[in-house]
Write an enzyme that holds these catalytic residues in place. Structure first.
Site, short mmCIF file in Angstrom:
data_model
loop_
_atom_site.label_atom_id
_atom_site.label_comp_id
_atom_site.label_asym_id
_atom_site.label_seq_id
_atom_site.Cartn_x
_atom_site.Cartn_y
_atom_site.Cartn_z
N TYR A 1 -12.40 6.54 9.60
CA TYR A 1 -12.34 5.55 10.67
C TYR A 1 -12.10 6.29 11.98
O TYR A 1 -11.20 7.12 12.08
CB TYR A 1 -11.19 4.58 10.43
CG TYR A 1 -11.40 3.62 9.29
CD1 TYR A 1 -11.97 2.37 9.51
CD2 TYR A 1 -11.00 3.94 8.01
CE1 TYR A 1 -12.15 1.46 8.47
CE2 TYR A 1 -11.17 3.05 6.95
CZ TYR A 1 -11.74 1.81 7.18
OH TYR A 1 -11.91 0.94 6.15
N TYR B 1 -14.04 -11.16 9.05
CA TYR B 1 -12.84 -11.48 8.29
C TYR B 1 -12.52 -12.97 8.26
O TYR B 1 -11.36 -13.36 8.15
CB TYR B 1 -11.65 -10.71 8.86
CG TYR B 1 -11.79 -9.22 8.70
CD1 TYR B 1 -11.86 -8.64 7.43
CD2 TYR B 1 -11.89 -8.39 9.81
CE1 TYR B 1 -12.01 -7.27 7.28
CE2 TYR B 1 -12.04 -7.01 9.66
CZ TYR B 1 -12.10 -6.46 8.39
OH TYR B 1 -12.25 -5.11 8.25
N ASP C 1 -16.74 5.55 10.80
CA ASP C 1 -16.65 4.10 10.76
C ASP C 1 -15.95 3.61 12.03
O ASP C 1 -14.75 3.82 12.21
CB ASP C 1 -15.88 3.66 9.51
CG ASP C 1 -15.97 2.16 9.27
OD1 ASP C 1 -16.23 1.42 10.25
OD2 ASP C 1 -15.77 1.73 8.12
N ARG D 1 -3.31 -1.50 9.52
CA ARG D 1 -2.58 -1.39 8.27
C ARG D 1 -1.45 -0.36 8.34
O ARG D 1 -1.20 0.39 7.41
CB ARG D 1 -3.51 -1.00 7.12
CG ARG D 1 -4.61 -2.01 6.87
CD ARG D 1 -3.92 -3.35 6.53
NE ARG D 1 -4.85 -4.24 5.88
CZ ARG D 1 -5.63 -5.07 6.51
NH1 ARG D 1 -5.64 -5.11 7.83
NH2 ARG D 1 -6.44 -5.88 5.84
N GLU E 1 -21.20 3.86 10.79
CA GLU E 1 -20.93 2.49 10.38
C GLU E 1 -20.35 1.67 11.52
O GLU E 1 -19.49 2.14 12.28
CB GLU E 1 -19.97 2.47 9.19
CG GLU E 1 -20.55 3.12 7.95
CD GLU E 1 -19.79 2.76 6.69
OE1 GLU E 1 -19.84 1.57 6.31
OE2 GLU E 1 -19.18 3.64 6.10
N ARG F 1 -14.51 8.73 3.92
CA ARG F 1 -14.98 7.90 5.03
C ARG F 1 -13.92 7.93 6.12
O ARG F 1 -12.75 7.62 5.86
CB ARG F 1 -15.21 6.47 4.54
CG ARG F 1 -15.55 5.46 5.62
CD ARG F 1 -16.05 4.17 4.98
NE ARG F 1 -15.10 3.60 4.04
CZ ARG F 1 -14.32 2.55 4.29
NH1 ARG F 1 -14.36 1.97 5.48
NH2 ARG F 1 -13.51 2.07 3.37
N THR G 1 -15.98 -2.65 1.22
CA THR G 1 -14.67 -3.01 0.69
C THR G 1 -13.78 -3.57 1.79
O THR G 1 -13.98 -3.29 2.97
CB THR G 1 -13.97 -1.79 0.07
OG1 THR G 1 -12.74 -2.17 -0.54
CG2 THR G 1 -13.68 -0.72 1.13
N THR G 2 -12.80 -4.36 1.40
CA THR G 2 -11.67 -4.69 2.25
C THR G 2 -10.40 -4.14 1.64
O THR G 2 -9.30 -4.49 2.04
CB THR G 2 -11.54 -6.21 2.46
OG1 THR G 2 -10.51 -6.48 3.39
CG2 THR G 2 -11.23 -6.92 1.15
N ARG H 1 0.84 -1.19 0.00
CA ARG H 1 0.00 0.00 0.00
C ARG H 1 0.88 1.24 0.00
O ARG H 1 2.09 1.15 0.23
CB ARG H 1 -0.92 0.00 1.23
CG ARG H 1 -1.90 -1.15 1.26
CD ARG H 1 -2.91 -0.96 2.36
NE ARG H 1 -3.88 -2.06 2.35
CZ ARG H 1 -5.06 -2.00 2.92
NH1 ARG H 1 -5.45 -0.89 3.55
NH2 ARG H 1 -5.88 -3.03 2.89
N HIS I 1 -21.53 -3.92 8.00
CA HIS I 1 -21.16 -4.96 7.06
C HIS I 1 -22.02 -6.20 7.29
O HIS I 1 -22.28 -6.58 8.44
CB HIS I 1 -19.69 -5.36 7.25
CG HIS I 1 -18.72 -4.33 6.80
ND1 HIS I 1 -18.37 -4.16 5.47
CD2 HIS I 1 -18.00 -3.42 7.49
CE1 HIS I 1 -17.48 -3.19 5.37
NE2 HIS I 1 -17.24 -2.72 6.58
N HIS J 1 -5.73 -9.75 7.19
CA HIS J 1 -6.64 -9.24 8.21
C HIS J 1 -6.59 -10.17 9.41
O HIS J 1 -6.26 -11.35 9.30
CB HIS J 1 -8.09 -9.19 7.67
CG HIS J 1 -8.53 -7.85 7.22
ND1 HIS J 1 -8.69 -6.79 8.09
CD2 HIS J 1 -8.86 -7.37 6.00
CE1 HIS J 1 -9.11 -5.72 7.42
NE2 HIS J 1 -9.21 -6.04 6.15
N ASP K 1 -7.15 -9.36 -0.01
CA ASP K 1 -6.64 -8.83 1.25
C ASP K 1 -6.76 -9.84 2.39
O ASP K 1 -7.48 -9.62 3.36
CB ASP K 1 -7.37 -7.52 1.60
CG ASP K 1 -6.61 -6.71 2.64
OD1 ASP K 1 -5.46 -7.08 2.96
OD2 ASP K 1 -7.15 -5.71 3.12
#
Length: 388
Positions: free
Chosen positions: A164, A90, A193, A383, A219, A162, A294-295, A15, A244, A45, A42
């Site tokens: 977190y 996950y 989130d 991450r 979320e 978005r 998404t992941t 990334r 989710h 996780h 991915d």
């Protein structure tokens, strides 16, 4: 047409933050020369365990070789029996099923000479609105770093983000204040989130503290599978609440309690396009809207979500698939394209997902297996490049 072989290649793609995410690239080969391509997106996780790659590849061969790939529903049923749901976001079985299911959709659409969106019933649009993620603040110093992310992505056309939240609320508040001061109404915050990190009462306290800022929804504001907690929070806030969906049992419990406004639907968490369509249909029957979650997929997985998204009747909110923008590399000839904050669906005149593997890049990013060695739990959760 019969499946003649399964190939699974593990790649490690860095990334832009430096964290290397591992993905399984699935190729479903047939006796007629057609190959479908999918992505086990991915794997990096929590939970902090891995799968034996060669054992998985051989298991998939035993399950799939000799079958007619057009029989996608019976195959999905058999995959679910061998890689079952575990009521966890996950869980690895869903990732495995998703990669195979995606490859089957690519293959069957190629066989029929149409795009995956047409295979799913046709397109409502040629693009879907998406948001760019701002990752969780741990320290106040990261506020300026994340503001720079907003500036850079805004210049590239992204105007919805978005955020977190929940680890350092002082930093979350400072970031939102700075975004409002600098961008005003030019930039929107799609969601706060919480990623199931806090219980619903703690999340509610944070929401109340941040309620002076404009954001579209909330979320994952309760612990995983706390259905009553989701309901209790939902009736206490003004914004829509999203979560989710990672199993049909979970979705049933949420619908029964009327605990959500928006269902976050993503193939990787539901065993592929087949499972995601079922979850979206259940949401539609319950009178609920959806967004595509998404992941952080590569271009193969993101293309699948684009095809899925434009085929849904109840895609009502800004979606999340911006994974290819977060990676320094990919394994395809041409990445999916973004324009003015929209994810463009690959050309309808190109059969399948509209994405072709680049075998030189596949070899460049190939890694031996899915092991994470000395990567810390903190790194897997947030991450980050280095543990703090």
């Amino acid at each position: 047409m019969k499946i003649s072989d399964i190939r699974l290649t593990i790649v490690g793609i860095p990334r832009t933050t430096g964290f290397v995410s591992k993905h399984g690239i699935v190729e479903v080969l047939t006796d007629e020369g057609l190959t479908g391509v999918g992505e086990m997106s991915d794997f990096s996780h929590l939970p902090h365990y891995s799968l034996d790659t060669r054992d998985l590849e051989q298991n998939l061969r035993e399950l799939l070789v000799g079958k007619n790939p057009l029989n996608m529903m019976p195959i999905a049923k058999e995959l679910l029996a061998n890689f079952p749901e575990s009521l966890y976001l996950y869980e690895k079985g869903s990732v495995v099923r998703s990669g195979v299911d995606m490859a089957l959709h690519d293959l069957c659409a190629k066989y029929m000479g149409q795009s995956v969106a047409e295979l799913l019933g046709g397109r409502h649009e040629e693009k879907i609105k998406v948001c760019y993620p701002i990752f969780r603040h741990r320290f106040m110093e990261e506020v300026e770093e994340n503001l720079e992310v907003v500036r850079m992505q805004y210049q590239k056309g992204f105007d919805v983000f978005r955020l977190y939240v929940g680890k350092n609320v002082d930093a979350d508040e400072a970031f939102l204040d700075r975004v409002e001061q600098e961008f005003g109404s030019k930039v929107q915050i799609k969601s706060l989130d919480f990623s199931n990190l806090l219980d619903w009462k703690e999340s509610l306290r944070v929401i109340k503290r941040l309620s002076r800022f404009n954001f579209q929804l909330i979320e994952s504001p309760a612990k995983a599978n706390d259905f009553e907690g989701l309901y209790q929070l939902r009736v206490r806030v003004d914004q829509p609440v999203s979560e989710h969906i990672w199993s049909f049992r979970q979705q049933y419990e949420i619908i029964k309690r009327d605990a959500l406004d928006i269902f976050n639907i993503s193939p990787v968490f539901l065993g592929g396009i087949t499972g995601a369509r079922k979850a979206a249909a259940a949401a539609e029957v319950a009178g609920k809207g959806c967004l595509i979650g998404t992941t952080q997929e590569l271009s193969i997985g993101t293309a699948a979500m684009a095809h899925l998204g434009v085929s849904l009747n109840n895609l009502t909110l800004v979606s999340d698939p911006t994974g290819p923008e977060l990676y320094a590399g990919d394994v395809v000839n041409q990445r999916v394209q973004y324009e003015k904050g929209y994810l463009l669906v690959p050309d309808r005149n190109k059969a399948g997902l509209g994405i072709d593997l680049d075998y030189d890049l596949l070899e460049k990013y190939r890694v031996p297996d899915l092991c994470w060695a000395n990567v810390s739990v903190h790194q897997l959760q947030d991450r980050t490049k280095t543990a703090n």
